[in-house]
Motif scaffolding. Structure first.
Motif, PDB file in Angstrom:
ATOM      1  N   SER A 144       0.829  -1.211   0.000  1.00  0.00           N
ATOM      2  CA  SER A 144       0.000   0.000   0.000  1.00  0.00           C
ATOM      3  C   SER A 144       0.861   1.257   0.000  1.00  0.00           C
ATOM      4  O   SER A 144       0.500   2.268  -0.624  1.00  0.00           O
ATOM      5  N   ASP A 145       2.014   1.207   0.673  1.00  0.00           N
ATOM      6  CA  ASP A 145       2.932   2.348   0.639  1.00  0.00           C
ATOM      7  C   ASP A 145       3.447   2.583  -0.779  1.00  0.00           C
ATOM      8  O   ASP A 145       3.549   3.726  -1.244  1.00  0.00           O
ATOM      9  N   PHE A 146       3.774   1.487  -1.459  1.00  0.00           N
ATOM     10  CA  PHE A 146       4.271   1.604  -2.831  1.00  0.00           C
ATOM     11  C   PHE A 146       3.183   2.127  -3.765  1.00  0.00           C
ATOM     12  O   PHE A 146       3.433   2.971  -4.631  1.00  0.00           O
ATOM     13  N   ALA A 147       1.949   1.642  -3.579  1.00  0.00           N
ATOM     14  CA  ALA A 147       0.836   2.119  -4.401  1.00  0.00           C
ATOM     15  C   ALA A 147       0.609   3.610  -4.190  1.00  0.00           C
ATOM     16  O   ALA A 147       0.372   4.366  -5.149  1.00  0.00           O
ATOM     17  N   GLU A 148       0.683   4.056  -2.939  1.00  0.00           N
ATOM     18  CA  GLU A 148       0.507   5.479  -2.646  1.00  0.00           C
ATOM     19  C   GLU A 148       1.589   6.320  -3.313  1.00  0.00           C
ATOM     20  O   GLU A 148       1.306   7.379  -3.902  1.00  0.00           O
ATOM     21  N   PHE A 163      -1.501  -4.182  -9.415  1.00  0.00           N
ATOM     22  CA  PHE A 163      -0.174  -4.689  -9.738  1.00  0.00           C
ATOM     23  C   PHE A 163      -0.271  -6.016 -10.495  1.00  0.00           C
ATOM     24  O   PHE A 163      -1.081  -6.880 -10.160  1.00  0.00           O
ATOM     25  N   THR A 164       0.570  -6.158 -11.515  1.00  0.00           N
ATOM     26  CA  THR A 164       0.653  -7.405 -12.271  1.00  0.00           C
ATOM     27  C   THR A 164       2.110  -7.850 -12.341  1.00  0.00           C
ATOM     28  O   THR A 164       3.024  -7.101 -11.990  1.00  0.00           O
ATOM     29  N   ASN A 165       2.315  -9.076 -12.814  1.00  0.00           N
ATOM     30  CA  ASN A 165       3.659  -9.645 -12.856  1.00  0.00           C
ATOM     31  C   ASN A 165       4.342  -9.508 -14.206  1.00  0.00           C
ATOM     32  O   ASN A 165       5.542  -9.762 -14.319  1.00  0.00           O
ATOM     33  N   SER A 166       3.596  -9.152 -15.246  1.00  0.00           N
ATOM     34  CA  SER A 166       4.186  -9.129 -16.581  1.00  0.00           C
ATOM     35  C   SER A 166       3.359  -8.249 -17.501  1.00  0.00           C
ATOM     36  O   SER A 166       2.232  -7.848 -17.176  1.00  0.00           O
ATOM     37  N   GLY A 167       3.917  -7.980 -18.679  1.00  0.00           N
ATOM     38  CA  GLY A 167       3.183  -7.229 -19.687  1.00  0.00           C
ATOM     39  C   GLY A 167       1.970  -7.986 -20.192  1.00  0.00           C
ATOM     40  O   GLY A 167       0.934  -7.387 -20.510  1.00  0.00           O
TER      41      GLY A 167
END
Length: 222
Positions: A144-148, A163-167
């Protein structure tokens, strides 16, 4: 053929005459030689303070043999003898002989901060010492800190992160969201494009290397 050669020579002489008449000193031959000389000049890479230690790992031939034996043939390379990249530092990568290359590829645009960036390395080590992986079913403040921090850099109403792991995952999500929001299932894809290797993105990909004739999943009741 003789007539064609004569015609070409006549045109070249005519162009040289016109160039000299209008004050241009260089002839066609001189300009051609100048272009060839420019093309053969290879820019020198700037000096760099770091040199990697001697490489004692497997050879290029051994790595290629292992890839062929143990990895899917879907993982291919574009060279008869591909680079054996053994180390990276800042904007450079090094092969097994210690030769340095400017990395303009960046791990398919994923190494945006350069290789072995000290702040990135320190942050990764710090997190690994705490906990390596959990799940979003439980709480941990890091995600959540990273998203903020991420949404603080985005414009307008873009204030939610998925968030996803790949294109491939990102494009699958984008296509699904667009279809749910618009109610339209049509997707326009450019010729020769690549969008991923999952069901929907494979359908939008226009390169035969990443398209397979497979049947979609059938759902059964039980």
């Amino acid at each position: 053929m003789r007539m064609l050669t004569t015609a070409v020579n006549t045109l070249l002489k005519r162009e040289n005459y016109l160039l000299q008449r209008h004050g241009f000193a260089q002839t066609v031959a001189q300009r051609t030689n100048s272009v060839h000389q420019t093309e053969t000049k290879v820019p020198k890479i700037p000096p760099f303070s770091y040199s990697p230690p001697p490489y004692d790992g497997p050879s290029t031939a051994e790595i290629i043999a292992k890839r062929r034996e143990f990895l899917s043939p879907a993982l291919f390379h574009f060279y008869n003898t591909p680079l054996n990249i053994v180390e990276g530092k800042k904007q450079y990568v090094f092969d097994e002989t210690g030769r340095r290359y400017l990395d303009a590829f960046g791990g398919i645009a994923t190494v945006s901060c350069g290789h072995s960036h000290p702040e990135v390395v320190e942050s990764v080590i710090k997190q690994l010492k705490l906990i390596q992986h959990s799940t979003t079913l439980y709480l941990n403040h890091t995600i959540s800190d990273f998203a903020e921090a991420l949404v603080s850099t985005l414009p307008g109403d873009l204030k939610v992160v998925f968030f996803t792991n790949s294109g491939t995952e990102a494009n699958e999500l984008a296509m699904m969201m667009a279809r749910l929001y618009t109610g339209c299932n049509d997707v326009v894809s450019l010729r020769n494009s690549y969008h991923g290797n999952a069901a929907a993105t494979m359908g939008a990909t226009a390169q035969s290397n990443w398209k397979f004739n497979v049947v979609q999943v059938l759902f059964l009741s039980f």
